[in-house]
Design an enzyme around this catalytic site. Structure first.
Site, PDB file in Angstrom:
ATOM      1  N   SER A  14       0.854  -1.183   0.000  1.00  0.00           N
ATOM      2  CA  SER A  14       0.000   0.000   0.000  1.00  0.00           C
ATOM      3  C   SER A  14       0.891   1.234   0.000  1.00  0.00           C
ATOM      4  CB  SER A  14      -0.882  -0.011   1.254  1.00  0.00           C
ATOM      5  OG  SER A  14      -1.675   1.149   1.308  1.00  0.00           O
ATOM      6  N   GLY A  15       0.655   2.147  -0.917  1.00  0.00           N
ATOM      7  CA  GLY A  15       1.457   3.363  -1.004  1.00  0.00           C
ATOM      8  C   GLY A  15       2.686   3.239  -1.880  1.00  0.00           C
ATOM      9  N   LYS A  18       1.147   1.861  -7.098  1.00  0.00           N
ATOM     10  CA  LYS A  18       0.439   1.064  -8.102  1.00  0.00           C
ATOM     11  C   LYS A  18      -0.610   1.873  -8.851  1.00  0.00           C
ATOM     12  CE  LYS A  18      -0.852  -1.751  -4.918  1.00  0.00           C
ATOM     13  NZ  LYS A  18      -0.190  -1.026  -3.826  1.00  0.00           N
ATOM     14  N   SER A  19      -1.494   2.532  -8.132  1.00  0.00           N
ATOM     15  CA  SER A  19      -2.557   3.321  -8.771  1.00  0.00           C
ATOM     16  C   SER A  19      -1.985   4.524  -9.512  1.00  0.00           C
ATOM     17  CB  SER A  19      -3.577   3.783  -7.730  1.00  0.00           C
ATOM     18  OG  SER A  19      -4.224   2.669  -7.165  1.00  0.00           O
ATOM     19  N   SER A  86      -2.438  -7.428  -3.772  1.00  0.00           N
ATOM     20  CA  SER A  86      -2.305  -8.864  -4.055  1.00  0.00           C
ATOM     21  C   SER A  86      -1.040  -9.424  -3.386  1.00  0.00           C
ATOM     22  CB  SER A  86      -2.353  -9.151  -5.554  1.00  0.00           C
ATOM     23  OG  SER A  86      -1.471  -8.362  -6.301  1.00  0.00           O
TER      24      SER A  86
END
Length: 177
Positions: A14-15, A18-19, A86
């Site tokens: 997270s962070g 990826k996005s 994931s």
């Protein structure tokens, strides 16, 4: 280059970015005439996997759902980008093995200290305070891929550099012009 779609599977803490990277890569691919859909982990959880917990079993169910939709899109000529943590290697490998379209795993590698410093949602702080159980990287493991097709190091590279590296891999592989 064929009209066949493919899966671009971003994985990382997270962070890690990826996005952000999916958002940078998508317009670069669209400029090349590629149809793109982004399956963002937070959006999928809200719309397709609501009610699932963050237990290993539910995380695996979530990844299987993402993989199914990504493969469906890719088989219909779309670049399906997944941007979800994931965390478990075996379920990512299952997604790869079940894919009927080309599968490109992108390891978005960033050290824990870097992702914690970027913690805009305050998730790491809450996890360390015990407010979020099963948080990947704090209480639950993240298993990095053993042989990803692309590794981007977002603690060292700019988003533009990482996006360019991904697009170049896709070009060399013949998936984009």
């Amino acid at each position: 280059m064929s009209d066949q779609g493919f899966i671009l599977w971003f994985t990382g803490l997270s962070g890690s970015g990826k996005s952000t990277l999916a958002g940078r890569v998508a317009p670069l691919l669209r400029e090349r005439g590629v149809k793109v859909e982004i399956l963002d982990g937070d959006e999928v959880r809200e719309n397709l996997s609501k009610g699932l917990t963050f237990s290993k079993e539910d995380r695996d169910v979530n990844v299987r759902r993402i993989a199914f939709v990504a493969d469906l899109l890719a088989r219909n000529g779309v670049c399906a980008m997944t941007a979800a943590i994931s965390p478990y290697r075996a379920i990512r490998e299952e997604a790869r093995s079940k894919s009927r379209a080309p599968f490109v795993e992108v390891f978005v590698d960033a050290p824990l200290a870097v992702v914690e410093s970027r913690d805009v949602k305050g998730l790491y702080k809450k996890a360390r305070a015990g407010e979020i159980p099963h948080f990947t990287g704090v209480h639950d493991p993240y298993e990095p891929p053993l042989r990803p097709e692309v590794v981007v190091r977002t603690g060292e590279e700019s988003p533009e550099q990482s996006a360019a590296k991904i697009v170049e891999h896709l070009r060399l592989r013949g998936l984009v012009r």
